[in-house]
Structures are given as C-alpha cells and as structure tokens.
Scaffold this motif. Structure first.
Motif, PDB file in Angstrom:
ATOM      1  N   GLY A 142     -27.489 -46.498   0.012  1.00  0.00           N
ATOM      2  CA  GLY A 142     -27.960 -45.169   0.358  1.00  0.00           C
ATOM      3  C   GLY A 142     -27.031 -44.051  -0.074  1.00  0.00           C
ATOM      4  N   GLU A 143     -25.842 -44.376  -0.574  1.00  0.00           N
ATOM      5  CA  GLU A 143     -24.895 -43.332  -0.996  1.00  0.00           C
ATOM      6  C   GLU A 143     -24.951 -43.037  -2.494  1.00  0.00           C
ATOM      7  OE1 GLU A 143     -21.408 -43.298   2.319  1.00  0.00           O
ATOM      8  OE2 GLU A 143     -21.187 -44.815   0.743  1.00  0.00           O
ATOM      9  N   ALA A 144     -25.881 -43.661  -3.194  1.00  0.00           N
ATOM     10  CA  ALA A 144     -25.975 -43.452  -4.641  1.00  0.00           C
ATOM     11  C   ALA A 144     -26.249 -41.986  -4.972  1.00  0.00           C
ATOM     12  CB  ALA A 144     -27.052 -44.346  -5.243  1.00  0.00           C
ATOM     13  N   GLU A 145     -27.059 -41.330  -4.182  1.00  0.00           N
ATOM     14  CA  GLU A 145     -27.370 -39.918  -4.443  1.00  0.00           C
ATOM     15  C   GLU A 145     -26.121 -39.041  -4.293  1.00  0.00           C
ATOM     16  OE1 GLU A 145     -30.353 -36.528  -2.740  1.00  0.00           O
ATOM     17  OE2 GLU A 145     -31.094 -38.592  -2.858  1.00  0.00           O
ATOM     18  N   GLN A 146     -25.292 -39.339  -3.303  1.00  0.00           N
ATOM     19  CA  GLN A 146     -24.042 -38.589  -3.130  1.00  0.00           C
ATOM     20  C   GLN A 146     -23.084 -38.847  -4.293  1.00  0.00           C
ATOM     21  OE1 GLN A 146     -22.306 -38.462   0.950  1.00  0.00           O
ATOM     22  NE2 GLN A 146     -24.036 -39.815   1.417  1.00  0.00           N
ATOM     23  N   ILE A 147     -23.033 -40.087  -4.761  1.00  0.00           N
ATOM     24  CA  ILE A 147     -22.187 -40.415  -5.906  1.00  0.00           C
ATOM     25  C   ILE A 147     -22.692 -39.690  -7.149  1.00  0.00           C
ATOM     26  CG2 ILE A 147     -21.461 -42.283  -7.463  1.00  0.00           C
ATOM     27  CD1 ILE A 147     -21.364 -44.104  -4.942  1.00  0.00           C
ATOM     28  N   ALA A 148     -24.010 -39.654  -7.329  1.00  0.00           N
ATOM     29  CA  ALA A 148     -24.591 -38.939  -8.470  1.00  0.00           C
ATOM     30  C   ALA A 148     -24.255 -37.447  -8.399  1.00  0.00           C
ATOM     31  CB  ALA A 148     -26.101 -39.148  -8.513  1.00  0.00           C
ATOM     32  N   SER A 149     -24.347 -36.851  -7.217  1.00  0.00           N
ATOM     33  CA  SER A 149     -24.015 -35.427  -7.053  1.00  0.00           C
ATOM     34  C   SER A 149     -22.542 -35.164  -7.319  1.00  0.00           C
ATOM     35  CB  SER A 149     -24.369 -34.956  -5.641  1.00  0.00           C
ATOM     36  OG  SER A 149     -25.750 -34.988  -5.446  1.00  0.00           O
ATOM     37  N   LEU A 150     -21.686 -36.039  -6.829  1.00  0.00           N
ATOM     38  CA  LEU A 150     -20.250 -35.899  -7.062  1.00  0.00           C
ATOM     39  C   LEU A 150     -19.927 -36.033  -8.553  1.00  0.00           C
ATOM     40  CD1 LEU A 150     -17.414 -35.683  -5.717  1.00  0.00           C
ATOM     41  CD2 LEU A 150     -17.424 -38.167  -5.565  1.00  0.00           C
TER      42      LEU A 150
END
Length: 158
Positions: free
Chosen positions: A15-23
């Motif tokens: 579920g943290e893939a979107e945060q990694i993509a944003s970072l």
C-alpha cells in the motif's frame, strides 16, 4: 527500527507504492531516477526499505539481487529532508541486509552522485571490470556509472 532525529527505518508495507512513487517523482523529472509506475513499485514493494518521520515517508531505497551482489536502486530522499543522513542510513541498512543474506557486494548505478557513494566506501567499477551479470543493469543511452561496496570487508563508511 528507530533512528536518530525521530526517524524510523523499516521495510516498506503493502500500500505504500503510491507514496514511493510520489517521493520518486521529482528525481524522475530530473532524470536522476528511472520512471517506475505505481503498479511496478507495488509489485516490488518487498524489495524496498523506507525511512519515515512520523507518518510521512521521507526516504526509500529498493534492493534487488543480481548474482552474488545486491543492487540498491530508486534511492531518494524528500528535498526538505536531505542532508540529515537519511541516504547514508538507507545504504547502511542495505549493506547490513546484503551481508546478512550472504551477498559479496552492494552495487549502485548512478548518473550522478558517484562522489557521494565514494564517501560511503564504494569504488567505481571500470567498464573493463564489469561482470556480464551486472551489464543487464545498464539502460541504453543513460550513461550511468557503476559503484561497488565489497560487503565482506566492512568498508561501509556510514
């Protein structure tokens, strides 16, 4: 695992893939990182470690095996958190994981940042010494340099 300055390093969670993509996005825009979709990051989420400040993800790095080496990729730190040792912490964590899992070296492929990796104990790998298994890491036209940290020799300077 807790760290200094209220920062916590841990494996990335589903579920943290979107945060990694944003970072990662600002680094992708500057051509410092290769673009990976949120779906691609989600598929490889178990390869990532992250550093959080409270609930905010402020740093990440992926790690993937290539032969007897572990490759650090997608290493990035939020712009307002750079200079606090987060990148050094992530590379140190990758080195520890690599050692624990029996890898001989930690590799980093970069277009920029070679000096930074050098300060951590990595050495530039000349093209003449690049192993065939490592050649698969290079993307055509990217002109990246390969850096290696030998894990058996405790050469990480974190």
């Amino acid at each position: 695992m807790s760290t200094r300055d209220g920062l916590g390093a841990r494996p990335a969670r589903p579920g943290e893939a979107e945060q990694i993509a944003s970072l990662s996005a600002p680094f992708v825009e500057k051509r410092l990182l290769i673009h990976r979709t949120t779906a691609e990051l989600a598929q490889k989420i178990e390869e990532f470690v992250v550093v959080c400040e409270g609930d905010r993800l402020v740093g990440c790095a992926g790690m993937a095996p290539v032969g007897a080496s572990l490759v650090v990729y997608n290493l990035c730190i939020a712009a307002d958190c750079q200079g606090r040792g987060i990148g050094r912490q992530l590379v140190g964590l990758a080195a520890s994981i690599g050692k624990e899992q029996g890898y001989q070296s930690l590799l980093a492929l970069t277009r920029y940042g070679g000096e930074w990796f050098g300060r951590l104990g990595f050495s530039n790998v000349p093209a003449s010494e690049t192993r065939d298994e490592w050649r698969t890491l290079f993307r055509p036209g990217r002109r990246s340099s390969l850096y290696r940290l030998r894990l058996a020799s405790d050469s990480f300077r974190g």
